[in-house]
Scaffold this motif. Structure first.
Motif, PDB file in Angstrom:
ATOM      1  N   PHE A 154       0.863  -1.172   0.000  1.00 17.43           N
ATOM      2  CA  PHE A 154       0.000   0.000   0.000  1.00 17.43           C
ATOM      3  C   PHE A 154       0.907   1.231   0.000  1.00 17.43           C
ATOM      4  N   ARG A 155       0.315   2.377  -0.286  1.00 16.67           N
ATOM      5  CA  ARG A 155       1.071   3.624  -0.154  1.00 16.67           C
ATOM      6  C   ARG A 155       0.148   4.739   0.304  1.00 16.67           C
ATOM      7  N   GLN A 156       0.756   5.712   0.964  1.00 15.30           N
ATOM      8  CA  GLN A 156       0.017   6.881   1.418  1.00 15.30           C
ATOM      9  C   GLN A 156       0.767   8.137   1.016  1.00 15.30           C
ATOM     10  N   PRO A 157       0.308   8.794  -0.052  1.00 10.02           N
ATOM     11  CA  PRO A 157       0.944  10.052  -0.466  1.00 10.02           C
ATOM     12  C   PRO A 157       0.698  11.136   0.570  1.00 10.02           C
ATOM     13  N   VAL A 162      -1.485  -0.693  -3.778  1.00 14.96           N
ATOM     14  CA  VAL A 162      -0.667  -0.567  -4.981  1.00 14.96           C
ATOM     15  C   VAL A 162      -0.611  -1.890  -5.731  1.00 14.96           C
ATOM     16  N   ALA A 163      -0.322  -2.960  -5.008  1.00 14.32           N
ATOM     17  CA  ALA A 163      -0.180  -4.274  -5.632  1.00 14.32           C
ATOM     18  C   ALA A 163      -0.370  -5.348  -4.578  1.00 14.32           C
ATOM     19  N   ALA A 164      -0.765  -6.524  -5.030  1.00 16.42           N
ATOM     20  CA  ALA A 164      -0.954  -7.653  -4.119  1.00 16.42           C
ATOM     21  C   ALA A 164      -0.597  -8.942  -4.830  1.00 16.42           C
ATOM     22  N   ALA A 165      -0.160  -9.917  -4.030  1.00 15.79           N
ATOM     23  CA  ALA A 165       0.192 -11.226  -4.571  1.00 15.79           C
ATOM     24  C   ALA A 165      -0.376 -12.288  -3.650  1.00 15.79           C
ATOM     25  N   GLY A 199       0.051 -17.647  -7.083  1.00 15.90           N
ATOM     26  CA  GLY A 199      -1.304 -17.224  -7.387  1.00 15.90           C
ATOM     27  C   GLY A 199      -1.372 -15.912  -8.116  1.00 15.90           C
ATOM     28  N   ALA A 200      -2.557 -15.344  -8.072  1.00 18.81           N
ATOM     29  CA  ALA A 200      -2.836 -14.145  -8.847  1.00 18.81           C
ATOM     30  C   ALA A 200      -2.151 -12.922  -8.255  1.00 18.81           C
ATOM     31  N   THR A 201      -1.907 -11.955  -9.114  1.00 17.19           N
ATOM     32  CA  THR A 201      -1.405 -10.651  -8.681  1.00 17.19           C
ATOM     33  C   THR A 201      -2.420  -9.590  -9.072  1.00 17.19           C
ATOM     34  N   TYR A 202      -2.347  -8.472  -8.348  1.00 17.77           N
ATOM     35  CA  TYR A 202      -3.243  -7.342  -8.605  1.00 17.77           C
ATOM     36  C   TYR A 202      -2.405  -6.079  -8.628  1.00 17.77           C
ATOM     37  N   TYR A 203      -2.752  -5.165  -9.517  1.00 19.76           N
ATOM     38  CA  TYR A 203      -2.076  -3.872  -9.569  1.00 19.76           C
ATOM     39  C   TYR A 203      -3.108  -2.754  -9.693  1.00 19.76           C
ATOM     40  N   ALA A 204      -2.860  -1.677  -9.001  1.00 20.96           N
ATOM     41  CA  ALA A 204      -3.666  -0.485  -9.205  1.00 20.96           C
ATOM     42  C   ALA A 204      -3.408   0.047 -10.613  1.00 20.96           C
ATOM     43  N   ASP A 205      -4.416   0.662 -11.190  1.00 19.61           N
ATOM     44  CA  ASP A 205      -4.279   1.187 -12.554  1.00 19.61           C
ATOM     45  C   ASP A 205      -3.105   2.156 -12.667  1.00 19.61           C
ATOM     46  N   SER A 206      -2.866   2.896 -11.625  1.00 21.53           N
ATOM     47  CA  SER A 206      -1.842   3.943 -11.671  1.00 21.53           C
ATOM     48  C   SER A 206      -0.419   3.391 -11.763  1.00 21.53           C
ATOM     49  N   VAL A 207      -0.239   2.108 -11.439  1.00 25.09           N
ATOM     50  CA  VAL A 207       1.112   1.532 -11.468  1.00 25.09           C
ATOM     51  C   VAL A 207       1.229   0.366 -12.445  1.00 25.09           C
ATOM     52  N   GLN A 208       0.117  -0.041 -13.026  1.00 20.61           N
ATOM     53  CA  GLN A 208       0.123  -1.158 -13.974  1.00 20.61           C
ATOM     54  C   GLN A 208       1.164  -0.923 -15.067  1.00 20.61           C
ATOM     55  N   GLY A 209       2.010  -1.914 -15.297  1.00 16.34           N
ATOM     56  CA  GLY A 209       3.029  -1.808 -16.330  1.00 16.34           C
ATOM     57  C   GLY A 209       4.333  -1.179 -15.862  1.00 16.34           C
ATOM     58  N   ARG A 210       4.313  -0.584 -14.683  1.00 13.42           N
ATOM     59  CA  ARG A 210       5.530   0.050 -14.152  1.00 13.42           C
ATOM     60  C   ARG A 210       6.058  -0.651 -12.900  1.00 13.42           C
ATOM     61  N   PHE A 211       5.156  -1.174 -12.096  1.00 12.61           N
ATOM     62  CA  PHE A 211       5.526  -1.839 -10.846  1.00 12.61           C
ATOM     63  C   PHE A 211       5.303  -3.342 -10.990  1.00 12.61           C
ATOM     64  N   THR A 212       6.137  -4.104 -10.295  1.00 10.86           N
ATOM     65  CA  THR A 212       5.992  -5.557 -10.280  1.00 10.86           C
ATOM     66  C   THR A 212       6.143  -6.060  -8.852  1.00 10.86           C
TER      67      THR A 212
END
Length: 119
Positions: A37-40, A48-51, A56-69
């Motif tokens: 998670f993050r708190q600006p 932000v992301a979960a595994a 199993g499955a991973t999840y990414y927030a739209d704002s970091v999709q493609g940039r964070f792993t």
């Protein structure tokens, strides 16, 4: 009980990369769902992301999709967040969190690590 300790935060220029790590104390780490998670500044905490456990499955927030792993090394009880192409809006305190399978909410939290992205 699970203790989580984050590391890897710091100051980076826009476009740069950072890798966050979170070490967990629990031997049954592999059974936990892990997340970042993050708190600006001045804003609410957001996921932000979960595994999920195992491979199993991973999840990414739209704002970091493609940039964070997000990735996990169950043998070392550690979860990582590789952050590439960082933007100033990624500036935040980043928290590692864990929950047991089937739980609705994250039960365990680290103290956070600060990431500052300069423009």
């Amino acid at each position: 009980q699970v203790q989580l300790v984050e590391s890897g935060g710091g100051v980076v220029q826009a476009g740069g990369s950072l890798r966050l790590s979170c070490a967990a104390s629990r031997r049954t780490f592999s059974l936990l769902t892990m997340a970042w998670f993050r708190q600006p500044p001045g804003q609410e905490r957001e996921i932000v992301a979960a595994a999920s456990r195992g491979k199993g499955a991973t999840y990414y927030a739209d704002s970091v999709q493609g940039r964070f792993t997000i990735s996990r090394d169950d043998a070392k009880n550690t979860v990582f967040l590789q952050m590439n192409t960082l933007k100033p809006e990624d500036t935040a305190v980043y928290y590692c969190a864990a929950k047991r399978a089937g739980d609705a909410s994250y039960d365990y939290w680290g103290k956070g690590t600060l990431v500052i992205v300069s423009s």
